[in-house]
Design a protein around this motif. Structure first.
Motif, short mmCIF file in Angstrom:
data_model
loop_
_atom_site.label_atom_id
_atom_site.label_comp_id
_atom_site.label_asym_id
_atom_site.label_seq_id
_atom_site.Cartn_x
_atom_site.Cartn_y
_atom_site.Cartn_z
N SER A 102 46.92 44.37 49.26
CA SER A 102 47.68 44.43 48.00
C SER A 102 48.26 43.05 47.66
O SER A 102 48.21 42.63 46.50
N GLN A 103 48.81 42.36 48.67
CA GLN A 103 49.36 41.01 48.43
C GLN A 103 48.27 40.06 47.95
O GLN A 103 48.48 39.27 47.03
N GLN A 105 45.48 40.80 46.43
CA GLN A 105 45.08 41.17 45.07
C GLN A 105 46.09 40.64 44.05
O GLN A 105 45.70 40.11 43.01
N SER A 106 47.39 40.76 44.38
CA SER A 106 48.43 40.25 43.47
C SER A 106 48.33 38.74 43.31
O SER A 106 48.44 38.22 42.20
N GLN A 109 45.36 37.92 41.10
CA GLN A 109 45.65 38.19 39.69
C GLN A 109 46.55 37.11 39.10
O GLN A 109 46.34 36.66 37.97
N GLU A 110 47.57 36.68 39.88
CA GLU A 110 48.47 35.64 39.41
C GLU A 110 47.73 34.32 39.21
O GLU A 110 47.95 33.63 38.22
#
Length: 117
Positions: A102-103, A105-106, A109-110
């Protein structure tokens, strides 16, 4: 910055850790993603992995730190970094792999949203 440098910065005992430690962690994340793609999101990853990657990570940490107490401390700090409640630093929770995924992926995206950085 990338995920590895963030973890190195937040978990001070990992500041000078060899790449092998992070490769062991990320190979667990890669297996988690593969299992999720093949079997779907409802699969119990801990049954598929059966502690394999937790063992690889602990082994890499032991080789690096040469101190069982420090290994327990780092495992506890990694869980805290990921926001996972954890009472026993001798073991890694299988949920670390989904949390790291999840980290990542974040962060991806950023970085895609801010390509100039």
């Amino acid at each position: 910055g990338n995920w590895e440098s963030v973890l190195r910065n937040d978990v001070k005992l990992l500041e000078n850790a060899p790449s092998l430690v992070f490769s062991a962690i990320l190979s667990g994340v890669a297996l988690f993603r593969l299992v999720r793609m093949v079997y779907g999101g409802k699969t119990d990853f801990s049954r598929v992995d059966n502690g394999l990657h937790g063992g690889l990570i602990k082994s890499a940490l032991k080789d690096y730190l040469q101190d069982g107490e420090k290994v327990i401390e780092v495992i506890t700090q990694i869980h805290a970094f990921l926001g996972i409640k954890h009472n026993d630093g001798r073991f890694l929770q299988p949920s670390i792999f989904s949390a790291i995924d999840s980290q990542l992926q974040s962060m991806l995206q950023e970085s895609n949203a801010n390509p100039a950085e």
